[in-house]
Design an enzyme around this catalytic site. Sequence first.
Site, PDB file in Angstrom:
ATOM      1  N   GLY A   1      38.658  51.509  35.712  1.00  0.00           N
ATOM      2  CA  GLY A   1      37.387  50.984  35.809  1.00  0.00           C
ATOM      3  C   GLY A   1      37.094  49.923  36.696  1.00  0.00           C
ATOM      4  CB  SER A   2      34.260  47.610  36.536  1.00  0.00           C
ATOM      5  OG  SER A   2      33.861  46.319  37.573  1.00  0.00           O
ATOM      6  CB  THR A   3      37.246  44.818  40.192  1.00  0.00           C
ATOM      7  OG1 THR A   3      35.826  44.592  40.589  1.00  0.00           O
ATOM      8  CG2 THR A   3      37.628  45.652  41.212  1.00  0.00           C
TER       9      THR A   3
END
Length: 132
Positions: A59-61
């Site tokens: 997923g997202s950083t």
Amino acid sequence: MHGRSISRGIGTGELLVSSEPISFLSGVDPETGIVVEHGHPLEGQSVAGRVLAFPYGKGSTVGSYVIYALKQNGLAPAAIINAEAEPIIAVGAIIAEIPMVDRLPGEFSRLPPGTTVTVNGDAGEVSCDEVS
Ligand SMILES: C/C(=C\C(=O)O)CCOP(=O)(O)O
């Protein structure tokens, strides 16, 4: 058991194991510490104070900052174990000062969830109080 040191420090807690990767952004609520990703094997469980073991992040950083927020809220895992660290989880663990190791030997997978384990992020080692 010896692995690779990712984030320094020593943490002890009950082992919480996920066979699936974890996205901290939108997958874990930083206000409660509960895994909220629908259908995730750990959905409904709290990561707070646990030694959280999972293959790697996804997923997202922004997930790194969710890990930091968990720590600020007193809801962070006591330690993190990954099969193979990637930057999202590694950065999150380091900025939140959560001990973390990866690349443990295969015998680690035989530890049952709930075992009390200690992660030594300085030495890259994991030890346990009970082995089935
Ligand atoms: C830094 C980002 C968003 C924000 O500031 O809220 C972008 C994150 O990009 P990802 O592709 O989700 O890692």
